[in-house]
Scaffold this active site. Sequence first.
Site, PDB file in Angstrom:
ATOM      1  N   LYS A  88       0.855  -1.184   0.000  1.00 42.55           N
ATOM      2  CA  LYS A  88       0.000   0.000   0.000  1.00 42.55           C
ATOM      3  C   LYS A  88       0.888   1.229   0.000  1.00 42.55           C
ATOM      4  O   LYS A  88       1.983   1.213   0.582  1.00 42.55           O
ATOM      5  CB  LYS A  88      -0.888   0.008   1.260  1.00 42.55           C
ATOM      6  CG  LYS A  88      -2.139   0.825   1.097  1.00 42.55           C
ATOM      7  CD  LYS A  88      -3.264   0.047   0.443  1.00 42.55           C
ATOM      8  CE  LYS A  88      -4.469   0.920   0.153  1.00 42.55           C
ATOM      9  NZ  LYS A  88      -5.570   0.155  -0.425  1.00 42.55           N
TER      10      LYS A  88
ATOM     11  N   GLY B 134     -27.150   0.633   0.187  1.00 39.97           N
ATOM     12  CA  GLY B 134     -26.280   1.389  -0.718  1.00 39.97           C
ATOM     13  C   GLY B 134     -26.426   0.906  -2.146  1.00 39.97           C
ATOM     14  O   GLY B 134     -26.056  -0.222  -2.467  1.00 39.97           O
ATOM     15  N   VAL B 135     -27.003   1.765  -2.990  1.00 39.68           N
ATOM     16  CA  VAL B 135     -27.177   1.361  -4.388  1.00 39.68           C
ATOM     17  C   VAL B 135     -26.395   2.295  -5.303  1.00 39.68           C
ATOM     18  O   VAL B 135     -26.933   2.942  -6.188  1.00 39.68           O
ATOM     19  CB  VAL B 135     -28.680   1.256  -4.783  1.00 39.68           C
ATOM     20  CG1 VAL B 135     -29.264  -0.024  -4.255  1.00 39.68           C
ATOM     21  CG2 VAL B 135     -29.490   2.451  -4.269  1.00 39.68           C
ATOM     22  N   GLY B 136     -25.096   2.354  -5.038  1.00 36.59           N
ATOM     23  CA  GLY B 136     -24.163   3.113  -5.877  1.00 36.59           C
ATOM     24  C   GLY B 136     -23.707   2.217  -7.016  1.00 36.59           C
ATOM     25  O   GLY B 136     -24.479   1.410  -7.545  1.00 36.59           O
TER      26      GLY B 136
ATOM     27  N   VAL C  52     -21.665  -0.492  -7.257  1.00 33.75           N
ATOM     28  CA  VAL C  52     -21.759  -1.950  -7.085  1.00 33.75           C
ATOM     29  C   VAL C  52     -23.188  -2.355  -6.731  1.00 33.75           C
ATOM     30  O   VAL C  52     -23.741  -3.297  -7.307  1.00 33.75           O
ATOM     31  CB  VAL C  52     -20.774  -2.452  -5.993  1.00 33.75           C
ATOM     32  CG1 VAL C  52     -20.855  -3.968  -5.862  1.00 33.75           C
ATOM     33  CG2 VAL C  52     -19.350  -2.029  -6.299  1.00 33.75           C
TER      34      VAL C  52
ATOM     35  N   TYR D 299     -26.027  -1.078  -7.367  1.00 34.80           N
ATOM     36  CA  TYR D 299     -26.948  -1.046  -8.508  1.00 34.80           C
ATOM     37  C   TYR D 299     -26.837  -2.351  -9.307  1.00 34.80           C
ATOM     38  O   TYR D 299     -27.853  -2.984  -9.638  1.00 34.80           O
ATOM     39  CB  TYR D 299     -26.636   0.155  -9.409  1.00 34.80           C
ATOM     40  CG  TYR D 299     -27.550   0.237 -10.617  1.00 34.80           C
ATOM     41  CD1 TYR D 299     -28.744   0.944 -10.569  1.00 34.80           C
ATOM     42  CD2 TYR D 299     -27.222  -0.419 -11.813  1.00 34.80           C
ATOM     43  CE1 TYR D 299     -29.599   1.005 -11.665  1.00 34.80           C
ATOM     44  CE2 TYR D 299     -28.067  -0.376 -12.909  1.00 34.80           C
ATOM     45  CZ  TYR D 299     -29.252   0.341 -12.830  1.00 34.80           C
ATOM     46  OH  TYR D 299     -30.096   0.380 -13.924  1.00 34.80           O
TER      47      TYR D 299
HETATM   48  P1  NAD Z   1     -20.462   4.067  -4.335  1.00 34.21           P
HETATM   49  O1  NAD Z   1     -19.959   5.280  -3.657  1.00 34.21           O
HETATM   50  O2  NAD Z   1     -20.738   4.131  -5.799  1.00 34.21           O
HETATM   51  O3  NAD Z   1     -21.794   3.526  -3.620  1.00 34.21           O
HETATM   52  C1  NAD Z   1     -21.987   3.567  -2.240  1.00 34.21           C
HETATM   53  C2  NAD Z   1     -23.436   3.984  -2.012  1.00 34.21           C
HETATM   54  O4  NAD Z   1     -23.739   3.886  -0.646  1.00 34.21           O
HETATM   55  C3  NAD Z   1     -23.722   5.433  -2.440  1.00 34.21           C
HETATM   56  O5  NAD Z   1     -24.838   5.455  -3.294  1.00 34.21           O
HETATM   57  C4  NAD Z   1     -24.005   6.136  -1.123  1.00 34.21           C
HETATM   58  O6  NAD Z   1     -24.935   7.180  -1.259  1.00 34.21           O
HETATM   59  C5  NAD Z   1     -24.537   4.989  -0.284  1.00 34.21           C
HETATM   60  N1  NAD Z   1     -24.465   5.198   1.153  1.00 34.21           N
HETATM   61  C6  NAD Z   1     -23.517   5.844   1.871  1.00 34.21           C
HETATM   62  N2  NAD Z   1     -23.813   5.803   3.180  1.00 34.21           N
HETATM   63  C7  NAD Z   1     -24.959   5.116   3.309  1.00 34.21           C
HETATM   64  C8  NAD Z   1     -25.761   4.744   4.406  1.00 34.21           C
HETATM   65  N3  NAD Z   1     -25.443   5.079   5.654  1.00 34.21           N
HETATM   66  N4  NAD Z   1     -26.900   4.040   4.166  1.00 34.21           N
HETATM   67  C9  NAD Z   1     -27.252   3.717   2.905  1.00 34.21           C
HETATM   68  N5  NAD Z   1     -26.516   4.046   1.820  1.00 34.21           N
HETATM   69  C10 NAD Z   1     -25.391   4.734   2.011  1.00 34.21           C
HETATM   70  O7  NAD Z   1     -19.385   2.925  -4.019  1.00 34.21           O
HETATM   71  P2  NAD Z   1     -19.231   1.520  -4.735  1.00 34.21           P
HETATM   72  O8  NAD Z   1     -18.128   1.595  -5.703  1.00 34.21           O
HETATM   73  O9  NAD Z   1     -20.545   1.030  -5.153  1.00 34.21           O
HETATM   74  O10 NAD Z   1     -18.706   0.639  -3.531  1.00 34.21           O
HETATM   75  C11 NAD Z   1     -19.568   0.208  -2.501  1.00 34.21           C
HETATM   76  C12 NAD Z   1     -18.777  -0.510  -1.422  1.00 34.21           C
HETATM   77  O11 NAD Z   1     -18.108  -1.631  -1.992  1.00 34.21           O
HETATM   78  C13 NAD Z   1     -17.668   0.342  -0.784  1.00 34.21           C
HETATM   79  O12 NAD Z   1     -17.513  -0.037   0.551  1.00 34.21           O
HETATM   80  C14 NAD Z   1     -16.432  -0.061  -1.578  1.00 34.21           C
HETATM   81  O13 NAD Z   1     -15.256   0.148  -0.830  1.00 34.21           O
HETATM   82  C15 NAD Z   1     -16.704  -1.545  -1.783  1.00 34.21           C
HETATM   83  N6  NAD Z   1     -16.015  -2.111  -2.935  1.00 34.21           N
HETATM   84  C16 NAD Z   1     -16.227  -1.607  -4.176  1.00 34.21           C
HETATM   85  C17 NAD Z   1     -15.591  -2.183  -5.270  1.00 34.21           C
HETATM   86  C18 NAD Z   1     -15.847  -1.683  -6.668  1.00 34.21           C
HETATM   87  O14 NAD Z   1     -15.538  -2.397  -7.627  1.00 34.21           O
HETATM   88  N7  NAD Z   1     -16.398  -0.497  -6.843  1.00 34.21           N
HETATM   89  C19 NAD Z   1     -14.711  -3.267  -5.093  1.00 34.21           C
HETATM   90  C20 NAD Z   1     -14.517  -3.776  -3.787  1.00 34.21           C
HETATM   91  C21 NAD Z   1     -15.175  -3.176  -2.719  1.00 34.21           C
END
Ligand code: NAD
Length: 369
Positions: free
Chosen positions: A94, A194-196, A198, A200
């Site tokens: 890291k 959380g429907v960001g 991933v 979604y």
């Molecule tokens: P993102 O930011 O696109 O989505 C996260 C969502 O969670 C957002 O829509 C946000 O508004 C929502 N959120 C935040 N706080 C909340 C709460 N208290 N209650 C409900 N919803 C809440 O992030 P992402 O890329 O979708 O990643 C989601 C998680 O997965 C993170 O923890 C990330 O570290 C982990 N992750 C992501 C990936 C990847 O490929 N993107 C890979 C490994 C791990």
Amino acid sequence: MKDPAVEKEGGKDPMSIFNEMAKYGYEQLVFANDEASGLHAIIAIHDTTLGPALGGCRMWPYESEEDAIIDALRLARGMTYKTAAAGLDLGGGKAVIIGDPRKDKTETLLRAFGRFVETLKGRYITAEDVGICAEDVEIIRMETQHVVGLPRGPGAGGDPSPVTAYGVICGMRACLERVYGDGSLKGRSVAVQGVGNVGYCIVKHLSEGGAKVYVTDVFKEKIDRVVEDFGVLPVLPEEIYDIDCDVFCPCALGGVINAKTVTRLKCKIVAGSANNQLADECHGDALHDLGILYAPDYIINAGGVINVSEEICGYDREKAMGKAAWIYHRIKAVMDIAEEGGIPTHQAASLLAEERIAKIGRIHRIFVP
Ligand code: NAD
């Protein structure tokens, strides 16, 4: 005479870096100082038994150098377990850059960081993390080959979210199979927090698979989008822990399984993409005691690291998806180890990673079966 550099400050013992490194077997800790750009960066390499150390670069305004060192060490070790458990031929590392990404991040600084990574000649491969985005990765790439997570262009992995989501679904199926004797999503109820990016994609898989899906997010427009696209059931953010469902799927923040939430859960399985879901290891024990099957986060969300690692040898999305499908088997292996040893799954996940490394070389074991 006392060396002022090592004299106690305000009663606090100065950290012994070598003791800290010896504790968990870190290989290397490297510091960079670049006057022109103001770069103060640290790269921690935990273990390269399986291959070069992979791990993102975090830019953060750390309060002290010690905080930055501790974070780099902690995160590098986490990456050793993540890459090993994902079956990748990579180790854990890291980087941290001390600074505020909103004020201090410049092209000069990122390129200086790229040159710093290049000095390690591939022992460490960097990527994005908090404070460093995919566009920054493109700038770092101007100075070093040893960077992954490119958003576009030849050999780029692009958005990893669909691969991560697919891996989570594969892992979730393994859990459903273990608990209900059937890995099908049809008729199962899942609460997605959380429907960001991933979340979604996970909701899409779940809906297409015939699951009953509850969703929440802190942004209404994100909820509206999934409700409109898939006809899922919206709930308020605070309500998600109380949903009577088969699977709780955390896809938002870390630390959501904590002293306040763990006893509220009415699910049989916790399986989601969020990193660091357990506020503390003891909450993994609590899930175990409550009879809730926990799919360890860094095993089930490994699709992201699998996706970026595919860039090392020439990116192919289909190959990345194929490797993410193996998360099903990895989760099964974790559940087997846990059942045989009568231990919680988060401990079994560490064992899985350690055993793989131990077969090839050395590792400081934390759990001795
Ligand atoms: P993102 O930011 O696109 O989505 C996260 C969502 O969670 C957002 O829509 C946000 O508004 C929502 N959120 C935040 N706080 C909340 C709460 N208290 N209650 C409900 N919803 C809440 O992030 P992402 O890329 O979708 O990643 C989601 C998680 O997965 C993170 O923890 C990330 O570290 C982990 N992750 C992501 C990936 C990847 O490929 N993107 C890979 C490994 C791990």
